[in-house]
Design a protein around this motif. Structure first.
Motif, mmCIF file in Angstrom:
data_model
loop_
_atom_site.group_PDB
_atom_site.id
_atom_site.type_symbol
_atom_site.label_atom_id
_atom_site.label_comp_id
_atom_site.label_asym_id
_atom_site.label_seq_id
_atom_site.Cartn_x
_atom_site.Cartn_y
_atom_site.Cartn_z
ATOM 1 N N ALA A 227 -9.526 0.622 -2.689
ATOM 2 C CA ALA A 227 -8.429 1.199 -1.926
ATOM 3 C C ALA A 227 -8.595 0.833 -0.456
ATOM 4 O O ALA A 227 -9.665 0.405 -0.010
ATOM 5 C CB ALA A 227 -8.393 2.721 -2.096
ATOM 6 N N GLY B 240 0.754 2.882 -2.655
ATOM 7 C CA GLY B 240 1.622 3.941 -2.176
ATOM 8 C C GLY B 240 1.077 5.338 -2.365
ATOM 9 O O GLY B 240 1.715 6.315 -1.962
ATOM 10 N N TYR B 241 -0.095 5.467 -2.959
ATOM 11 C CA TYR B 241 -0.721 6.772 -3.164
ATOM 12 C C TYR B 241 -1.861 6.949 -2.161
ATOM 13 O O TYR B 241 -2.582 5.997 -1.848
ATOM 14 C CB TYR B 241 -1.279 6.899 -4.595
ATOM 15 C CG TYR B 241 -0.227 7.048 -5.658
ATOM 16 C CD1 TYR B 241 0.096 8.302 -6.174
ATOM 17 C CD2 TYR B 241 0.445 5.933 -6.159
ATOM 18 C CE1 TYR B 241 1.060 8.439 -7.168
ATOM 19 C CE2 TYR B 241 1.420 6.058 -7.147
ATOM 20 C CZ TYR B 241 1.718 7.316 -7.642
ATOM 21 O OH TYR B 241 2.672 7.443 -8.624
ATOM 22 N N GLU B 242 -2.005 8.160 -1.678
ATOM 23 C CA GLU B 242 -3.075 8.498 -0.751
ATOM 24 C C GLU B 242 -3.920 9.619 -1.336
ATOM 25 O O GLU B 242 -3.405 10.478 -2.056
ATOM 26 C CB GLU B 242 -2.525 8.925 0.617
ATOM 27 C CG GLU B 242 -1.791 7.831 1.367
ATOM 28 C CD GLU B 242 -1.343 8.293 2.733
ATOM 29 O OE1 GLU B 242 -1.768 9.403 3.152
ATOM 30 O OE2 GLU B 242 -0.590 7.564 3.402
ATOM 31 N N THR C 89 -9.415 9.192 4.328
ATOM 32 C CA THR C 89 -8.135 9.041 3.642
ATOM 33 C C THR C 89 -7.996 7.592 3.201
ATOM 34 O O THR C 89 -8.092 6.674 4.023
ATOM 35 C CB THR C 89 -6.954 9.419 4.548
ATOM 36 O OG1 THR C 89 -7.120 10.767 5.002
ATOM 37 C CG2 THR C 89 -5.640 9.307 3.797
ATOM 38 N N GLU D 273 -5.774 4.663 0.619
ATOM 39 C CA GLU D 273 -4.435 4.413 0.077
ATOM 40 C C GLU D 273 -4.468 3.210 -0.857
ATOM 41 O O GLU D 273 -5.174 2.228 -0.605
ATOM 42 C CB GLU D 273 -3.462 4.154 1.238
ATOM 43 C CG GLU D 273 -2.022 3.914 0.822
ATOM 44 C CD GLU D 273 -1.715 2.447 0.530
ATOM 45 O OE1 GLU D 273 -0.764 2.161 -0.233
ATOM 46 O OE2 GLU D 273 -2.447 1.578 1.070
ATOM 47 N N ASP D 274 -3.709 3.315 -1.929
ATOM 48 C CA ASP D 274 -3.568 2.204 -2.869
ATOM 49 C C ASP D 274 -2.265 2.384 -3.637
ATOM 50 O O ASP D 274 -2.024 3.444 -4.221
ATOM 51 C CB ASP D 274 -4.758 2.161 -3.844
ATOM 52 C CG ASP D 274 -4.633 1.001 -4.841
ATOM 53 O OD1 ASP D 274 -4.165 -0.073 -4.435
ATOM 54 O OD2 ASP D 274 -5.012 1.180 -6.013
ATOM 55 N N LEU E 30 -7.469 4.393 5.386
ATOM 56 C CA LEU E 30 -6.491 4.646 6.444
ATOM 57 C C LEU E 30 -7.126 5.287 7.664
ATOM 58 O O LEU E 30 -6.837 4.897 8.799
ATOM 59 C CB LEU E 30 -5.369 5.554 5.913
ATOM 60 C CG LEU E 30 -4.486 4.964 4.802
ATOM 61 C CD1 LEU E 30 -3.414 5.970 4.401
ATOM 62 C CD2 LEU E 30 -3.833 3.663 5.266
#
Length: 292
Positions: free
Chosen positions: A182, A264-266, A259, A261-262, A185
């Motif tokens: 991922a 569109g999911y966090e 945090t 992200e991959d 962020l």
């Protein structure tokens, strides 16, 4: 050393500190008497052999020294015999040339011979150093030494670790051990200060800001359990009563909330102090105060 000066020194020590003569003579080690030891039983100022597993290899670019007329960089291995109980092995001189083969077979079991045990000048913790007599050997899986090591080093079966991506994992709502790739962020630190309640690092944070924030994201804690220690009115650290008689202190990185992200999911991930050290290129927090 002038013999007269040495005799005067011995005469002074004998007269003023006679108790030193009662100390037992230290038996010098020979290369034939060196034994294999467990890392949790290291004694300073001794030569040892050890069978270990390499967890990480760090080449310090700022630590350069000369060896046989050539420039060498300091190489530090993070090693273990018991899971998550890490020790440092420093490669010097000819030992630094082992780095490429160690990197190729980092997940294998290695035997190192004629290592010197001494205290780290900064942290005070025991660490291993190569000597001119040192050697290393990668052990085959059917080697009795490797078999004995694996019996004492239980590991998680790969079949129990599920490979998945973040969207699939969140949709399935499954539990267990997983591995995902991922994009990070941000890292968020909680600081116990009236001015900084939370400190956030992301892609827009400058390197200068990160360097200026290092005193805020580190703390001094108990060297055994990692609990943060407060100071009294005299700026002396209070003792960790649960770990007495051990009263050593050590610098740690503060845990962070990461945090990632991959697709569109966090998701938020709690990052412990030990993992924060790996994120910061495996540079211990104690080293940040070194004079360069």
């Amino acid at each position: 050393v002038d013999i007269t000066v040495l005799q005067d020194l011995l005469a002074y020590v004998s007269s003023e500190h006679g108790y030193l003569r009662e100390l037992p003579r230290r038996q010098p080690q020979t290369l034939d008497s060196i034994q294999h030891v467990q890392l949790d039983q290291l004694q300073p100022e001794t030569l040892v052999h050890s069978i270990i597993k390499i967890k990480n290899i760090t080449i310090l670019t700022e630590s350069v020294y000369s060896y046989r007329g050539k420039k060498q960089r300091k190489v530090i291995l993070t090693v273990e015999q018991v899971r998550d109980q890490h020790y440092a092995l420093v490669l010097w001189g000819a030992g630094a040339a082992w780095c490429p083969q160690l990197q190729r077979k980092r997940d294998h079991i290695w035997e190192f011979t004629c290592l010197f045990v001494q205290h780290n000048s900064i942290s005070g913790e025991l660490e291993l150093h190569t000597t001119p007599w040192s050697s290393c050997e990668c052990l085959f899986d059917d080697d009795k030494r490797a078999i004995d090591f694996k019996e004492k080093f239980p590991k998680i079966e790969k079949s129990l670790v599920k490979m998945t991506n973040l969207p699939t994992h969140l949709q399935e709502k499954c539990s267990g051990l997983i591995q995902v790739k991922a994009h990070v962020l941000e890292l968020k630190f909680t600081i116990a200060s009236a001015q900084y309640r939370q400190l956030v690092f992301d892609a827009d944070t400058s390197l200068e800001c990160i360097l200026a924030s290092l005193p805020l994201i580190t703390y001094t804690g108990c060297a055994k359990c990692g609990s943060e220690l407060q100071t009294d009115d005299n700026k002396i650290y209070k003792q960790c009563f649960s770990c007495l008689p051990l009263n050593k202190v050590k610098m740690f990185y503060r845990p962070a909330l990461m945090t990632v992200e991959d697709g569109g999911y966090e998701i938020s991930v709690q990052v412990a102090s030990e993992l924060m050290e790996k994120i910061f290129l495996s540079i211990p927090a104690d080293w940040l105060k070194r004079v360069r």
